[in-house]
Design an enzyme around this catalytic site. Sequence first.
Site: not given
Length: 206
Positions: A75, A103, A168, A170, A172
Site C-alpha cells: 500500500d 501510475n 480528482y 486537484a 492531478k
Amino acid sequence: RREERRRPREAARMKATEMRALVTGASGGIGRALARELHGRGASVLLVGRDAQALASSAQELGGGSARVEWCAADLATGEGRARVVETASRWGGGGINVLVNNAGRGDFGMLDELDDTAIERLFAINAIAPMQLTRALLPQLRSQPAGAILNLGSVFGSLGYPGFTAYSATKFALRGFTEALRRELADSKIGVHYFAPRATKTGMN
C-alpha cells in the site's frame, strides 16, 4: 533551458532491454498494459500494487518465474508499504531500478459537496502524495544508474478542471506541478522526468 531540452533525448537513448522498470498500479488497467508493453520490448519489470493475487496473475502472464519479472504487494499510501517497495527494488535486477512509472491512482469522482473528508484525503494520498514520497525514496537508486527515467501518469483533468472531478482534478494538477518542478531540479542529472496525461481509457476505474 538548453540542459532541460537535452534530457528527454538522453532518456530516449536507453534501450528497452536495458530498462529495469518499477510500475505502480500494475495489477490492472494502464499499469498492467504498460508492464506488458515494456516486457514485450525486452525490459525487466517490477510490478507493484495492493492486490497480491492480481499481481501474481500479471507476473504469470509475463513469464512467471522469469528473472525479468518480479512483483511486490504494498500500500503506497503507507510508509511501511513504500519501504517494502524500495527494499524490493534495491535487491532486484542486480543493482536497483532505472525507470520509475508512477501510475497508481484512485478515482473517487463526484460533486464536491458529495465527497466526504475521507474520500478527499484518500485521493490526495494515492494520486499526489504517494508518488512524491516514493520518488524521493527511490532517487538514490535512480541517481546511481548510468541513465534513468521517471514517468508520472496524470490525466487530461490535470490541465482541465471539470465539474464532478474537483478533488480528482486537484490531485492531478498537483502531480503535474510536481513533475515540472522535479524535471527542473534534475535538469543537470541523467534522469529524464516526464508527465503523460491520457484521456478516457477503458479501465475498471472508468
